[in-house]
Design an enzyme around this catalytic site. Structure first.
Site, PDB file in Angstrom:
ATOM      1  N   GLY A   1       0.976  -1.396   0.101  1.00 27.35           N
ATOM      2  CA  GLY A   1       0.130  -0.110  -0.099  1.00 27.35           C
ATOM      3  C   GLY A   1       0.781   1.277  -0.170  1.00 27.35           C
TER       4      GLY A   1
ATOM      5  N   GLY B   1      -0.373   4.845  -1.177  1.00 23.64           N
ATOM      6  CA  GLY B   1      -1.465   5.835  -0.450  1.00 23.64           C
ATOM      7  C   GLY B   1      -0.696   6.828   0.276  1.00 23.64           C
ATOM      8  CD  GLN B   2      -3.293  11.114   4.205  1.00 19.33           C
ATOM      9  OE1 GLN B   2      -4.093  10.319   4.686  1.00 19.33           O
ATOM     10  NE2 GLN B   2      -3.211  12.252   4.541  1.00 19.33           N
TER      11      GLN B   2
ATOM     12  CB  ILE C   1      -3.435  -2.471  -6.994  1.00 20.26           C
ATOM     13  CG1 ILE C   1      -4.169  -1.284  -6.038  1.00 20.26           C
ATOM     14  CG2 ILE C   1      -3.523  -3.883  -6.348  1.00 20.26           C
ATOM     15  CD1 ILE C   1      -5.448  -1.637  -6.071  1.00 20.26           C
ATOM     16  NE  ARG C   2      -3.704   4.150  -5.644  1.00 19.99           N
ATOM     17  CZ  ARG C   2      -3.431   5.031  -5.128  1.00 19.99           C
ATOM     18  NH1 ARG C   2      -2.945   6.182  -5.749  1.00 19.99           N
ATOM     19  NH2 ARG C   2      -3.640   5.282  -3.802  1.00 19.99           N
TER      20      ARG C   2
ATOM     21  CE1 TYR D   1      -9.903   1.805   7.944  1.00 17.31           C
ATOM     22  CE2 TYR D   1     -10.832   3.630   9.507  1.00 17.31           C
ATOM     23  CZ  TYR D   1      -9.814   2.891   8.647  1.00 17.31           C
ATOM     24  OH  TYR D   1      -8.445   3.207   9.033  1.00 17.31           O
TER      25      TYR D   1
ATOM     26  CE  LYS E   1      -7.382  -0.099   9.661  1.00 17.86           C
ATOM     27  NZ  LYS E   1      -6.136  -0.452   9.096  1.00 17.86           N
TER      28      LYS E   1
HETATM   29  C1  AKB Z   1     -10.866   7.415   8.046  1.00 15.38           C
HETATM   30  O1  AKB Z   1     -11.388   8.794   8.317  1.00 15.38           O
HETATM   31  O2  AKB Z   1     -11.605   6.562   7.645  1.00 15.38           O
HETATM   32  C2  AKB Z   1      -9.476   7.683   8.481  1.00 15.38           C
HETATM   33  C3  AKB Z   1      -9.144   7.175   9.775  1.00 15.38           C
HETATM   34  C4  AKB Z   1      -9.453   8.033  11.089  1.00 15.38           C
HETATM   35  O3  AKB Z   1      -8.779   5.809  10.275  1.00 15.38           O
HETATM   36  N1  AKB Z   1      -8.695   8.606   8.246  1.00 15.38           N
END
Ligand code: AKB
Length: 310
Positions: free
Chosen positions: A9, A12-13, A36-37, A143, A147
């Site tokens: 990854g 990414g940022q 992947i990019r 998400y 996590k």
């Molecule tokens: C998001 O906003 O999904 C992320 C994070 C807080 O993990 N920046």
């Protein structure tokens, strides 16, 4: 054994800047970027790069063998806002890659793993001010669920098989080199770009939505610091904090440099996500156990962002 690092990854940022910081520390040839990019020119031209789909177990293994990798930084993830739109895909990306690298470490193919968690592990039932290290974890987002499950898997592999996996819970990360994508905290980066380009910004969160944030410099410092030194006896997904502000406060800070800047508010579905996250974080354990300390306050972040983006 010399350290050979794979960043998954890397375009990414956080991955892109982390890769450059690791190359400065360990040497360009010792840090293999993968994604992947393709990433930016600086990263692509300064050292090895491999195209890699983080959900492809066989491909990860090929690259581990090819480069004799000792350490993986697993930065590939689908963030909170995008994950709500693609729950199954988010679970696949956020979970499978982690399980693969944990399994490779269990088999002795890897020495150390860095895997980032997030303030998204917290939910509505968590105390939102000074959120403790140990508290109620009932995330409401896909998400956040991934996590939290990831943290438990890391703990399991650490305790059961002695896998050296290290984790911090990132807040929203503010940076100017690479745009974030698909997060709820992304407004705090977009606002700078729009302020300079258009002189105004329509914020997708309400003016009083206070969230924990951190400047990229501090996020990189935290990441490198937790990876320095010996393995920990206990697995902890450490809270790390720097600043907390709401959009109105950030806009006010920007107006001290760009007095004509205007902000309007049009909350969308990301508001519901933000409403379940902490306002401020208690990171005293990280400060005590591995001397974590942030350098950038809100004023310093705003100054540096506008200087670099101008
Ligand atoms: C998001 O906003 O999904 C992320 C994070 C807080 O993990 N920046």
């Amino acid at each position: 054994m010399t350290e050979k690092i794979l960043v998954i990854g890397a375009s990414g940022q956080i991955g892109s800047e982390l890769t450059m910081r690791l190359r400065a520390k360990y040497g360009n040839e010792s840090v293999i970027a993968s994604d992947i990019r393709e990433g930016g020119a600086e990263m692509m031209e300064s050292g090895p790069f491999e195209f890699l789909d983080a959900t492809d177990k066989a491909d990860i293994l090929v690259i581990l063998h090819k480069h004799e990798i000792t350490t993986v930084y697993l930065m590939a993830a689908m963030l909170s806002a995008t994950a709500e739109k693609h729950p199954k895909k988010a679970w696949d990306i956020n979970m499978n890659a982690l399980l693969y690298v944990l399994e490779f470490a269990e088999k002795g193919l890897l020495k150390t793993i860095f895997w980032p968690s997030s303030i998204a592990v917290f939910g509505e039932t968590t105390p939102r001010d000074d959120t403790p290290q140990k508290t109620i974890l009932e995330p409401a987002t896909v998400y956040g669920i991934s996590k939290l499950a990831g943290e438990r898997w890391c703990n399991y592999f650490h305790d059961k098989f002695g896998v050296d996996v290290r984790t911090i819970r990132y807040p929203g990360i503010i940076s100017w080199k690479t745009m974030p994508g698909g997060g709820t905290t992304d407004y705090a980066v977009e606002i700078f770009h729009e302020a300079l380009k258009k002189g105004s910004y329509e914020c997708f969160l309400d003016e009083k939505t206070k969230l924990p944030m951190m400047y990229m410099e501090d996020a990189l410092k935290a990441t490198l610091d937790i990876m320095d030194g010996e393995a920990f006896d206990t697995y902890v997904a450490y809270n790390v904090a720097a600043v907390s502000f709401h959009p109105k406060k950030l806009a006010k800070e920007i107006q001290t440099i760009l007095p004509d800047f205007k902000i309007t508010y049009k909350p969308d579905f990301r508001q519901q996500i933000a409403d379940t996250w902490p306002r401020t974080i208690d990171d005293s354990l990280a400060r005590k156990e591995w001397n974590w300390k942030h350098d950038y306050d809100t004023t310093a972040i705003v100054k540096d962002m506008l200087k670099n983006l101008s």
